[in-house]
Design an enzyme around this catalytic site. Structure first.
Site, mmCIF file in Angstrom:
data_model
loop_
_atom_site.group_PDB
_atom_site.id
_atom_site.type_symbol
_atom_site.label_atom_id
_atom_site.label_comp_id
_atom_site.label_asym_id
_atom_site.label_seq_id
_atom_site.Cartn_x
_atom_site.Cartn_y
_atom_site.Cartn_z
ATOM 1 N N ALA A 53 9.270 26.903 -10.387
ATOM 2 C CA ALA A 53 10.279 27.634 -10.978
ATOM 3 C C ALA A 53 11.377 27.709 -10.051
ATOM 4 O O ALA A 53 11.448 27.493 -8.674
ATOM 5 C CB ALA A 53 9.900 29.138 -11.265
ATOM 6 N N GLU A 90 1.454 22.701 -12.962
ATOM 7 C CA GLU A 90 1.090 23.363 -14.314
ATOM 8 C C GLU A 90 1.455 22.372 -15.252
ATOM 9 O O GLU A 90 0.704 22.283 -16.267
ATOM 10 C CB GLU A 90 1.541 24.640 -14.323
ATOM 11 N N GLU A 131 1.837 29.669 -5.358
ATOM 12 C CA GLU A 131 2.357 30.840 -5.852
ATOM 13 C C GLU A 131 2.154 32.363 -5.133
ATOM 14 O O GLU A 131 2.785 33.023 -4.696
ATOM 15 C CB GLU A 131 2.136 31.237 -7.338
ATOM 16 N N GLY A 167 5.072 25.288 -10.859
ATOM 17 C CA GLY A 167 4.827 24.811 -12.328
ATOM 18 C C GLY A 167 4.881 23.159 -12.340
ATOM 19 O O GLY A 167 4.527 22.850 -13.465
#
Length: 255
Positions: A62, A110, A130, A107
């Site tokens: 992010a 991910e 995170e 991310g």
């Protein structure tokens, strides 16, 4: 976000904010959701490659610079936008090959985990950091790592926030194929091309069976496989595939 359509029924989705190490902004997330929906609906696309522009990163997660200026309400409003972006990759009916170079963090990791196969070059670095900034992986990281790596290794990755180089990621099972630096996109496209040369009906049915069978009991899994088999065996692709085999020619898949 860029969508490239090559020859041979392969589409390439390119994360293209290299000036920000391909960090996921709200605008980029919206665009990715739209591109994913477009690719999913295209029957002519049989395999997909997820790659990234620039030399340093696949995606660093992010855009925390954007989030730094957001209120709690704005961050919560961003949440469904981000979930749609990650879901756009995870839920593609076509097999997806990640082509990872450089940093694949948060991310970015991910996005890779959302793909069916992960190809990485020698520069790749994976991590879910995170917890180090007061967050929990929110793009599927906890659940996808659990399913791919098992509980112990998923906990190691998620709870420490540490980074894995490509060799350790390969040992962990996070990476499926390791390639020399600079060759990852070509290798991923080659793999996708091989997949796209197979029956599109059978490939999609097999992908569904793999996804739906993850974590279920053996009997339930065999029923899922049986449904996939029936989908393929009753299709025109099966008739064409067997005819082509016997006639010693390349199949012309009806799809």
């Amino acid at each position: 976000m860029t969508l490239r359509r090559g020859d041979g029924h392969v589409a390439e989705i390119v994360l293209d904010r290299p000036e920000a190490l391909n960090a996921l902004s709200t605008a980029m997330a919206r665009r990715l959701a739209d591109v994913g929906a477009e690719v999913a609906a295209d029957a002519g696309v049989r395999a997909v490659v997820l790659s990234a522009a620039g030399e340093k990163a696949f995606c660093v997660g992010a855009d925390l610079k954007e989030r730094n200026a957001m209120t709690d309400a704005e961050i919560l409003a961003q949440r469904p936008v981000f979930r749609a972006a990650f879901g756009a990759i995870l839920n593609l009916p076509q097999p997806v090959v990640a082509a990872v170079h450089g940093y694949a963090l948060g991310g970015g990791c991910e996005f890779a985990l959302s793909c069916d196969l992960i190809v990485a070059d020698e520069s790749a670095v994976f991590g879910l950091p995170e917890v180090g900034v007061g967050l929990v992986p929110g793009g599927g990281g906890t659940q996808l790592a659990l399913r791919r790596l098992g509980p112990g290794r998923a906990a190691d990755l998620v709870l420490t926030g540490r980074r894995l180089g490509v060799d350790e990621a390969l040992e962990y099972g996070l990476v499926d194929r390791r390639v020399p630096a600079g060759s990852v996109r070509e290798e991923a496209l080659a793999i996708a091309g091989t997949i796209a040369g197979n029956s599109p009906v059978a490939v999609r049915a097999a992908k569904r069976a793999l996804r739906l069978g993850d974590g279920v009991g053996l009997d339930a899994g065999l029923d899922i496989e049986d449904n996939a088999w029936r989908t393929a065996v009753l299709s025109p692709d099966r008739r064409e595939g067997i005819a082509a085999f016997n006639e010693k020619r390349k199949p012309d898949w009806p799809g």
